[in-house]
Each structure stands twice: as C-alpha cells, then as structure tokens.
Design a protein around this motif. Structure first.
Motif, mmCIF file in Angstrom:
data_model
loop_
_atom_site.group_PDB
_atom_site.id
_atom_site.type_symbol
_atom_site.label_atom_id
_atom_site.label_comp_id
_atom_site.label_asym_id
_atom_site.label_seq_id
_atom_site.Cartn_x
_atom_site.Cartn_y
_atom_site.Cartn_z
ATOM 1 N N ILE A 12 60.700 -40.167 -49.611
ATOM 2 C CA ILE A 12 62.597 -40.886 -49.033
ATOM 3 C C ILE A 12 62.602 -40.930 -50.658
ATOM 4 N N ALA A 13 63.699 -39.916 -50.836
ATOM 5 C CA ALA A 13 64.130 -40.313 -52.298
ATOM 6 C C ALA A 13 65.006 -41.688 -51.772
ATOM 7 N N VAL A 14 64.919 -43.115 -52.429
ATOM 8 C CA VAL A 14 66.228 -44.173 -51.987
ATOM 9 C C VAL A 14 67.211 -44.719 -53.316
ATOM 10 N N THR A 15 68.212 -43.545 -53.798
ATOM 11 C CA THR A 15 69.071 -44.158 -54.318
ATOM 12 C C THR A 15 69.400 -45.331 -55.092
ATOM 13 N N GLY A 16 69.063 -46.045 -56.045
ATOM 14 C CA GLY A 16 69.648 -47.206 -55.951
ATOM 15 C C GLY A 16 68.763 -48.465 -56.269
ATOM 16 N N ALA A 17 67.660 -47.820 -55.135
ATOM 17 C CA ALA A 17 67.078 -49.120 -55.033
ATOM 18 C C ALA A 17 65.889 -49.171 -56.497
ATOM 19 N N GLU A 18 65.240 -50.344 -56.784
ATOM 20 C CA GLU A 18 64.184 -50.335 -57.787
ATOM 21 C C GLU A 18 62.964 -50.738 -57.006
ATOM 22 N N PRO A 19 62.183 -50.333 -58.155
ATOM 23 C CA PRO A 19 61.063 -50.260 -58.021
ATOM 24 C C PRO A 19 59.420 -52.113 -56.468
ATOM 25 N N LEU A 20 59.433 -51.305 -56.183
ATOM 26 C CA LEU A 20 58.365 -52.675 -55.192
ATOM 27 C C LEU A 20 59.713 -52.871 -54.880
ATOM 28 N N ASP A 21 61.117 -52.918 -54.721
ATOM 29 C CA ASP A 21 61.822 -53.205 -53.642
ATOM 30 C C ASP A 21 61.843 -53.167 -51.966
ATOM 31 N N GLU A 22 61.778 -54.343 -51.154
ATOM 32 C CA GLU A 22 61.494 -53.611 -49.896
ATOM 33 C C GLU A 22 62.655 -53.010 -48.724
ATOM 34 N N VAL A 23 62.198 -52.287 -48.417
ATOM 35 C CA VAL A 23 63.259 -51.776 -47.285
ATOM 36 C C VAL A 23 62.481 -51.099 -46.413
ATOM 37 N N GLY A 24 63.881 -51.448 -45.525
ATOM 38 C CA GLY A 24 63.726 -51.016 -44.149
ATOM 39 C C GLY A 24 63.633 -49.633 -44.113
ATOM 40 N N VAL A 25 63.251 -48.702 -42.969
ATOM 41 C CA VAL A 25 63.142 -47.324 -42.580
ATOM 42 C C VAL A 25 63.676 -47.644 -41.141
ATOM 43 N N TRP A 26 64.722 -46.670 -40.379
ATOM 44 C CA TRP A 26 65.199 -46.412 -39.475
ATOM 45 C C TRP A 26 65.403 -44.571 -39.506
ATOM 46 N N LEU A 27 64.694 -44.638 -37.829
ATOM 47 C CA LEU A 27 65.043 -43.168 -37.403
ATOM 48 C C LEU A 27 66.215 -42.930 -35.608
ATOM 49 N N PHE A 28 66.654 -42.533 -35.763
ATOM 50 C CA PHE A 28 68.158 -42.328 -34.444
ATOM 51 C C PHE A 28 67.816 -41.182 -34.204
ATOM 52 N N SER A 29 68.548 -40.708 -33.219
ATOM 53 C CA SER A 29 69.227 -41.237 -32.840
ATOM 54 C C SER A 29 69.241 -43.203 -32.226
ATOM 55 N N ASP A 30 68.206 -42.349 -31.133
ATOM 56 C CA ASP A 30 67.813 -43.791 -30.705
ATOM 57 C C ASP A 30 67.176 -45.086 -31.950
ATOM 58 N N PRO A 31 67.475 -46.075 -31.593
ATOM 59 C CA PRO A 31 66.899 -47.086 -33.255
ATOM 60 C C PRO A 31 65.791 -47.245 -32.979
ATOM 61 N N VAL A 32 64.641 -46.383 -33.937
ATOM 62 C CA VAL A 32 63.366 -46.357 -34.178
ATOM 63 C C VAL A 32 63.079 -46.950 -35.355
#
Length: 476
Positions: free
Chosen positions: A282-302
């Motif tokens: 996943i290419a995360v535009t605007g995030a800095e290296p070592l940032d922690e992010v939450g990743v979710w899959l939809f339509s049912d949130p997983v």
C-alpha cells in the motif's frame, strides 16, 4: 586488718541487672577457673539459671603514709544472680561486720555462654573505721566443671522469591515460588502474603521449605511474603506490575463505509486485484517513515492491523483468507484517527488453472487419425495394383521394342514397389491409429499423415505416363 579478720554480718543487700527473658539459661552445674592473678574461681549455675556460690580472693589497698594491701576473701555467699546464656550480667552486694563499724562492697560482672564457658571482672572494697581499703579489679575466666551439654541450636531463617518482579497476568498464570532456608528440621512453617496466611507445610530435614503462590486478585504493587515458624521468621518482597494494554486499532472504534470521504478516493494506492490470503503493498501518500497507521478492509469493516510505514512510503497488509470475491475498499487511518485515504481493490478467487482435454477426447482424436491413415493405405494399394496392370499392357504392346519393354518392366516394378509401400503405409498408419487409441490420454488431437495422399498422387502420375508411352508405341 585483713579480710580474714572480718566477720560476715546478718544483713546482705544485692542488686543485679537482669537480662531479657527471651534467651535460654546457660548450662547448669559447677564452674571452675581462675583470676588474672592466678587465684582459683568457683561458682554454680543452678537449674533455674541463677549464679550462686561465687568464691575467689582479691585485694584492696589502704592508702596512708605507708600504703598497705589487704587480701579479701569472696566466701561464696553471694545472693543468686539471674543469668542468660550469652548475655552480660552485673551484680552488687554489701556485707557488714558484726560491729557495724566496717563493711565490704562486692561487684561482680561477666557473661556465661551456652557452650559452658564464662568470663568477667570483680572487685571488692572495704569501709574501715579509719581509712577505706580501695579494691583492685581483677579478671576471671571459668568453664563448666565437666563436659558442657550441646547448646541449643540457633536458627536464622532466610527467604527468597522467584521471580521477584512479574505482571498481574503472570502472577495469575504461573505465580511465584517462595523458598525458605535455615528453619528447624521438620518444623511447621506458614506463609503469609500481604498479611493474609495462604498456607503452611513442614520444612525438610535440612530446614528448607518452598511454596508456590499464584493469585488473580492480588493487584499491582509491592507485596511482602513472610515465612513463620516457632524458631523465627523470614520475609521477602516481590513486585507486581500492571499488564500492558492490549494492542488497539486505529481508529479505536471500527469505522464504517460511510466514513470513506469521496475526496480521499485514490489518496492511497493498492493493487487492482488480489486473492484471499495475499499480502498487498500500500502506497501511503503523506505519511512519514515509521508512522503507525491503521488499515481496514470494507464493505464490512475488517481490521488489517496497525502497520508501520517504511522509508519508501509504503506499508503492507494481508487480505483475510475468508474474504469474499468481489469489489472491496482498502482504507488507511493515521495515528490521530484521521482518514489518510482509500482505494478500490478487486478480490478474485484463487486460479486453479484451465480445464484441458480429457483422456477420452485425446484417444478419440488419435483413433480418428488412425482411421485416416488406414484409408490412405488402402488408396495406396489400389494405386499400386493399377500400375501393375498398366505395366503388363505396356509390355505386351511393345514387343521387340527394347526401350518400351524396359519402360513397361520399370513401370511394373515401380507399381509393385508402390503397392508394397502402400501396404506398408496402411499397416503403419493402422498401427499408429490403434496405438493412439490406446494411449490417447497422453496425446493432443492430430490429423492424418500427409505421406499417404502424396504417395497416391505420385502413383497416378507414373501410371499416366506409362499409359501415354504405350499409346504412342502402338500408333508408331
């Protein structure tokens, strides 16, 4: 005046420093020894632990124009002095003469040990009618007259705990081991934790004991464990810390598909498609290296977990193996629970490969090829027989013409050879067709062999040429 000339009075006063009652009495019996001047010392320790009958001799000095030294007798008439093994004692008493014009003041101190040895100091002074006689202090040592009994053992128990620091869940699951040493063999030892008794057991023959302790209610903090027995106690402290909080999600509450801002569609980039169980980048535009992010899959949130952005601005997540095929969305949130972006992804079923021809179909194709080869062989036989007949006619019509005869013979031979070739082709082709039908499972579909029609055409051409030459000879 000497000590021998003094008479013991009826009045006897004494005072003693009584040791703490916690210690045991020294061994009872008669003791004997000597002073620092070499004079004999004797006394008795009775069954109650009292020192009596202390006897020896000492000196005092009258200081006048001509000092004189007097010898004073300790007659063994001291009042009972309570003593405890290993603890110092001190006593004083006064003996008055019958004329009350002179008196003697005795001072005795020392210690009697549990092993039957004793030592101390003494001094006696006399109050005479003219001048006092100042006593000279002496040292004395003594021991039980005979073999001293074994002293009572002294126990100094100690305690340890392992581990000394653990979490609340570790205390509930595996607990701690609290061990003690130095207790009396086979003595009963109890365990208390934070003031509550939790168990007891007997020490072994070496005075050791061990308790396993676990609790799900003790809580975080420092807790004291105390091992207690009749002969003493020992304590140790262990520390319990709070459990680390369970890993949370970003955001803390599961988002919904309604939270996907259309303006952030495509602000992150994911592959166009993936299969269940695939790890995607996943290419995360605007995030800095070592940032922690939450990743979710939809339509049912997983939740696909809390991931860390790499130096290349990308992170990874794994598509759950039970994800249904179809169009889904992948969204990424920052640690402050703001949406970074989302993108669409097609989840496709795992590719098991295209279906190929079955063994039966391949065998059928091979069989058809064999039948075509059989047909070609029969045609070749017919051509060979026709050529033979043409050769015979040509030979009859050209008698005497050696060239024509040779031509007819050549044609006849050629016809026979072609006929044999046709027969061979038929057998080989037929055999190939049979083998192909048997082994059709391993063969792709094939056509008839091109050799059969080509041979047939060649035979027709040779036969035609032979007939034309025969006709010309007849005309000639």
């Amino acid at each position: 005046m000497t000590g021998a000339g003094l008479a013991m009075g009826a009045a006897l006063a004494a005072s003693a420093l009584t040791p703490a009652a916690a210690a045991s009495s020294p061994p009872a019996g008669p003791y004997a020894g000597e002073t620092s001047a070499g004079d004999a010392v004797e006394f008795v320790i009775d069954e109650r632990g009292a020192l009596t009958e202390f006897s020896t001799v000492s000196t005092c000095t009258v200081y006048s124009m001509i000092p004189s030294t007097l010898v004073v007798i300790w007659p063994g008439a001291n009042p009972p002095i309570d003593v405890r093994a290993g603890e110092p004692f001190a006593a004083e008493w006064v003996v008055e003469t019958d004329t009350a014009s002179a008196s003697s003041e005795y001072e005795l101190s020392g210690v009697v040990n549990a092993d039957g040895t004793a030592s101390g100091t003494g001094v006696v002074s006399m109050d005479l009618p003219v001048l006092p006689c100042v006593g000279s202090e002496f040292e004395w040592t003594a021991s039980l007259d005979g073999e001293a009994p074994d002293p009572d053992p002294v126990y100094e128990p100690t305690a340890t705990v392992s581990p000394a620091e653990l979490t609340e869940s570790e205390l509930a699951d595996s607990g701690v081991t609290i061990s003690g040493e130095g207790f009396a063999p086979d003595s009963e030892v109890s365990l208390s934790v934070s003031g509550d008794e939790v168990g007891s057991q007997s020490a072994d023959a070496d005075g050791a004991v061990s308790f396993a302790f676990a609790s799900d209610a003790l809580g975080a903090g420092e807790h004291e464990a105390v091992l207690t027995a009749e002969e003493g106690e020992a304590s140790v402290v262990f520390s319990v810390t709070e459990d680390a909080p369970a890993p949370g999600t970003i955001p803390g509450e599961p988002p919904s598909e309604d939270d996907l801002d259309p303006a952030l569609d495509g602000a992150i980039a994911v592959p166009a498609s993936a299969e269940p169980g695939d790890e995607i980048s996943i290419a995360v535009t605007g995030a800095e290296p070592l940032d922690e992010v939450g990743v979710w899959l939809f339509s049912d949130p997983v939740s696909l977990g809390t991931q860390t952005v790499g130096a290349d601005g990308r992170t990874t997540a794994t598509i759950p193996a039970d994800t249904e095929p179809g169009e889904h969305e992948v969204a990424v949130w920052a640690s402050d629970e703001t949406l970074i972006g989302w993108d669409r992804i097609e989840i496709v079923a795992a590719d098991d490969g295209e279906e190929g021809e079955g063994p039966g179909e391949a065998a059928d194709d091979a069989g058809e090829s064999g039948e075509a080869a059989d047909d070609a062989g029969e045609a070749a036989d017919d051509a060979g027989e026709g050529s033979d007949e043409t050769g015979e006619d040509s030979g009859e019509g050209t008698e005497g013409a050696g060239d024509a005869a040779e031509s007819g013979e050549s044609s006849d031979a050629g016809g026979e050879e072609q006929g044999e070739a046709g027969d061979g082709s038929q057998e080989d082709a037929g055999g190939s067709g049979h083998d192909a039908r048997e082994d059709g499972a391993d063969l792709a579909p094939t056509g008839g062999s091109p050799a059969a029609p080509l041979g047939f055409a060649a035979l027709l051409m040779l036969g035609g040429a032979a007939a034309w030459l025969g006709a010309r000879r007849r005309t000639a």
